[in-house]
Design a protein around this motif. Sequence first.
Motif, PDB file in Angstrom:
ATOM      1  N   ILE A 201      32.548  61.025  42.328  1.00 33.59           N
ATOM      2  CA  ILE A 201      32.633  60.187  43.526  1.00 33.59           C
ATOM      3  C   ILE A 201      31.809  58.916  43.349  1.00 33.59           C
ATOM      4  O   ILE A 201      32.263  57.804  43.657  1.00 33.59           O
ATOM      5  N   LYS A 202      30.611  59.057  42.822  1.00 35.62           N
ATOM      6  CA  LYS A 202      29.761  57.880  42.593  1.00 35.62           C
ATOM      7  C   LYS A 202      30.393  56.956  41.567  1.00 35.62           C
ATOM      8  O   LYS A 202      30.462  55.731  41.776  1.00 35.62           O
ATOM      9  N   LYS A 203      30.880  57.522  40.462  1.00 37.56           N
ATOM     10  CA  LYS A 203      31.487  56.693  39.418  1.00 37.56           C
ATOM     11  C   LYS A 203      32.706  55.942  39.940  1.00 37.56           C
ATOM     12  O   LYS A 203      32.897  54.756  39.637  1.00 37.56           O
ATOM     13  N   LEU A 204      33.547  56.620  40.723  1.00 31.21           N
ATOM     14  CA  LEU A 204      34.732  55.966  41.269  1.00 31.21           C
ATOM     15  C   LEU A 204      34.337  54.802  42.176  1.00 31.21           C
ATOM     16  O   LEU A 204      34.906  53.713  42.093  1.00 31.21           O
ATOM     17  N   GLY A 205      33.356  55.035  43.056  1.00 33.43           N
ATOM     18  CA  GLY A 205      32.904  53.965  43.941  1.00 33.43           C
ATOM     19  C   GLY A 205      32.381  52.782  43.164  1.00 33.43           C
ATOM     20  O   GLY A 205      32.736  51.623  43.457  1.00 33.43           O
ATOM     21  N   VAL A 206      31.562  53.027  42.164  1.00 36.32           N
ATOM     22  CA  VAL A 206      30.947  51.943  41.392  1.00 36.32           C
ATOM     23  C   VAL A 206      31.996  51.213  40.551  1.00 36.32           C
ATOM     24  O   VAL A 206      31.993  49.976  40.481  1.00 36.32           O
ATOM     25  N   ILE A 207      32.911  51.953  39.929  1.00 32.74           N
ATOM     26  CA  ILE A 207      33.937  51.301  39.104  1.00 32.74           C
ATOM     27  C   ILE A 207      34.842  50.426  39.966  1.00 32.74           C
ATOM     28  O   ILE A 207      35.100  49.260  39.625  1.00 32.74           O
ATOM     29  N   TYR A 208      35.340  50.982  41.074  1.00 30.99           N
ATOM     30  CA  TYR A 208      36.209  50.182  41.944  1.00 30.99           C
ATOM     31  C   TYR A 208      35.467  48.961  42.488  1.00 30.99           C
ATOM     32  O   TYR A 208      36.026  47.867  42.593  1.00 30.99           O
ATOM     33  N   PHE A 209      34.188  49.142  42.816  1.00 30.59           N
ATOM     34  CA  PHE A 209      33.380  48.020  43.302  1.00 30.59           C
ATOM     35  C   PHE A 209      33.254  46.945  42.225  1.00 30.59           C
ATOM     36  O   PHE A 209      33.469  45.758  42.476  1.00 30.59           O
ATOM     37  N   LYS A 210      32.896  47.351  41.018  1.00 28.46           N
ATOM     38  CA  LYS A 210      32.662  46.382  39.946  1.00 28.46           C
ATOM     39  C   LYS A 210      33.934  45.642  39.552  1.00 28.46           C
ATOM     40  O   LYS A 210      33.889  44.447  39.224  1.00 28.46           O
ATOM     41  N   GLN A 211      35.063  46.349  39.581  1.00 25.96           N
ATOM     42  CA  GLN A 211      36.329  45.687  39.256  1.00 25.96           C
ATOM     43  C   GLN A 211      36.610  44.566  40.253  1.00 25.96           C
ATOM     44  O   GLN A 211      37.007  43.463  39.874  1.00 25.96           O
ATOM     45  N   THR A 212      36.401  44.849  41.531  1.00 29.04           N
ATOM     46  CA  THR A 212      36.631  43.848  42.577  1.00 29.04           C
ATOM     47  C   THR A 212      35.580  42.751  42.513  1.00 29.04           C
ATOM     48  O   THR A 212      35.892  41.555  42.625  1.00 29.04           O
ATOM     49  N   ASP A 213      34.321  43.146  42.313  1.00 19.44           N
ATOM     50  CA  ASP A 213      33.238  42.173  42.299  1.00 19.44           C
ATOM     51  C   ASP A 213      33.368  41.198  41.132  1.00 19.44           C
ATOM     52  O   ASP A 213      33.009  40.023  41.253  1.00 19.44           O
ATOM     53  N   TYR A 214      33.900  41.688  40.019  1.00 21.39           N
ATOM     54  CA  TYR A 214      34.132  40.817  38.868  1.00 21.39           C
ATOM     55  C   TYR A 214      35.115  39.709  39.240  1.00 21.39           C
ATOM     56  O   TYR A 214      34.882  38.516  38.955  1.00 21.39           O
ATOM     57  N   LEU A 215      36.224  40.084  39.876  1.00 23.42           N
ATOM     58  CA  LEU A 215      37.230  39.097  40.274  1.00 23.42           C
ATOM     59  C   LEU A 215      36.683  38.135  41.327  1.00 23.42           C
ATOM     60  O   LEU A 215      36.945  36.929  41.287  1.00 23.42           O
ATOM     61  N   TYR A 216      35.897  38.674  42.262  1.00 26.85           N
ATOM     62  CA  TYR A 216      35.320  37.849  43.335  1.00 26.85           C
ATOM     63  C   TYR A 216      34.345  36.822  42.744  1.00 26.85           C
ATOM     64  O   TYR A 216      34.389  35.627  43.094  1.00 26.85           O
ATOM     65  N   THR A 217      33.502  37.275  41.859  1.00 27.56           N
ATOM     66  CA  THR A 217      32.518  36.388  41.226  1.00 27.56           C
ATOM     67  C   THR A 217      33.207  35.347  40.359  1.00 27.56           C
ATOM     68  O   THR A 217      32.814  34.172  40.328  1.00 27.56           O
ATOM     69  N   LYS A 218      34.240  35.760  39.661  1.00 20.50           N
ATOM     70  CA  LYS A 218      34.987  34.845  38.798  1.00 20.50           C
ATOM     71  C   LYS A 218      35.619  33.714  39.613  1.00 20.50           C
ATOM     72  O   LYS A 218      35.536  32.537  39.230  1.00 20.50           O
ATOM     73  N   GLU A 219      36.218  34.052  40.749  1.00 19.27           N
ATOM     74  CA  GLU A 219      36.834  33.032  41.602  1.00 19.27           C
ATOM     75  C   GLU A 219      35.773  32.127  42.221  1.00 19.27           C
ATOM     76  O   GLU A 219      35.956  30.900  42.325  1.00 19.27           O
ATOM     77  N   THR A 220      34.659  32.700  42.615  1.00 23.61           N
ATOM     78  CA  THR A 220      33.564  31.899  43.192  1.00 23.61           C
ATOM     79  C   THR A 220      33.060  30.878  42.174  1.00 23.61           C
ATOM     80  O   THR A 220      32.864  29.697  42.499  1.00 23.61           O
ATOM     81  N   LYS A 221      32.862  31.306  40.948  1.00 21.97           N
ATOM     82  CA  LYS A 221      32.378  30.405  39.904  1.00 21.97           C
ATOM     83  C   LYS A 221      33.419  29.334  39.581  1.00 21.97           C
ATOM     84  O   LYS A 221      33.066  28.181  39.288  1.00 21.97           O
ATOM     85  N   ARG A 222      34.692  29.725  39.614  1.00 27.07           N
ATOM     86  CA  ARG A 222      35.749  28.751  39.339  1.00 27.07           C
ATOM     87  C   ARG A 222      35.712  27.621  40.355  1.00 27.07           C
ATOM     88  O   ARG A 222      35.780  26.429  39.996  1.00 27.07           O
ATOM     89  N   TYR A 223      35.598  28.008  41.638  1.00 27.50           N
ATOM     90  CA  TYR A 223      35.575  26.992  42.689  1.00 27.50           C
ATOM     91  C   TYR A 223      34.311  26.130  42.586  1.00 27.50           C
ATOM     92  O   TYR A 223      34.377  24.903  42.700  1.00 27.50           O
ATOM     93  N   GLU A 224      33.171  26.766  42.371  1.00 28.71           N
ATOM     94  CA  GLU A 224      31.902  26.036  42.302  1.00 28.71           C
ATOM     95  C   GLU A 224      31.846  25.095  41.106  1.00 28.71           C
ATOM     96  O   GLU A 224      31.081  24.107  41.109  1.00 28.71           O
TER      97      GLU A 224
END
Length: 293
Positions: A201-224
């Motif tokens: 359960i912990k691994k699933l939460g962290v993996i799904y979070f990191k996958q999304t956070d990677y995309l979110y951070t990537k888009e934020t950096k692109r715009y900035e």
Amino acid sequence: MKQLFIGCMLFFGALSAIIAQNADVTKSDAIMQESQMQYLAAAELYQKAGELYEADGKTDAFCYFKAGQNYTKAKKYASALPMLDKARANSYDEADLYLSYGDAYAGAKKFAEAEKELLDGKTRYADKSGEFNKKLGYLYFNSGQYEKAVEYLQVAIEAEPNNYTYHYLLGSSYERMKKYKEATEELEKVVAIKSNHKNSIKKLGVIYFKQTDYLYTKETKRYEAMKSPTRVDYHNSTKKLEQIAQGYTKALPYLEKAHGFSPKDKAIISCLSVAYRRLKMEDKAAQMAELLN
């Protein structure tokens, strides 16, 4: 003189009978201790029984094997290996000997020796290949050989598809290899079989979070990184970030459940804080932020 000789023969005969009887009693005591899962006591008694048989001019390789096996279960690997060696030297050759060697060498962090014993045993006792595949899967995972672990765990799962431990180790192997799609597929199978498996359960939460956070951070950096973003650029990036943020909803059920299991786990709290904030769940984000302080 003749009477003295006869007396000596009777004495040594009686002594031999006593030793043999003591060996049998000690072996019975060892079996009793083993049945009660008192592995260290059992190992010591099996070793003593073997030595008593040897003092009587006999050999009981099984006693030495059981001594080694039980020392291994008691995590006394340095004591286990000489007993297994003695069993082998006295012609004991069964599948369990190779399996016990594998456990003992692995416990002693001698992974190459463990691998050799298990592979040799698998070749020699093909009818027990399922046991050897399982042990090899564990061995490769614990020694960081994740590609090999995947190979043997997949075979083990074919034989036992509902064994959640195999699915967990396979998922964790994929995770270490950064194959997150395969990892989450296996970990989802774990929770389907065992709904409260904390680590999955912990691994699933962290993996799904990191996958999304990677995309979110990537888009934020692109715009900035844009030199002169227009209103249209801002609108498009904001809309894209909102779409990406929905990915956090896949992580939330697992993260929240993991938080319930381990309320003080800072890694989980941090993931929840970010996910709540980006999903505009400000009250919950604030609660998590307080726990981080």
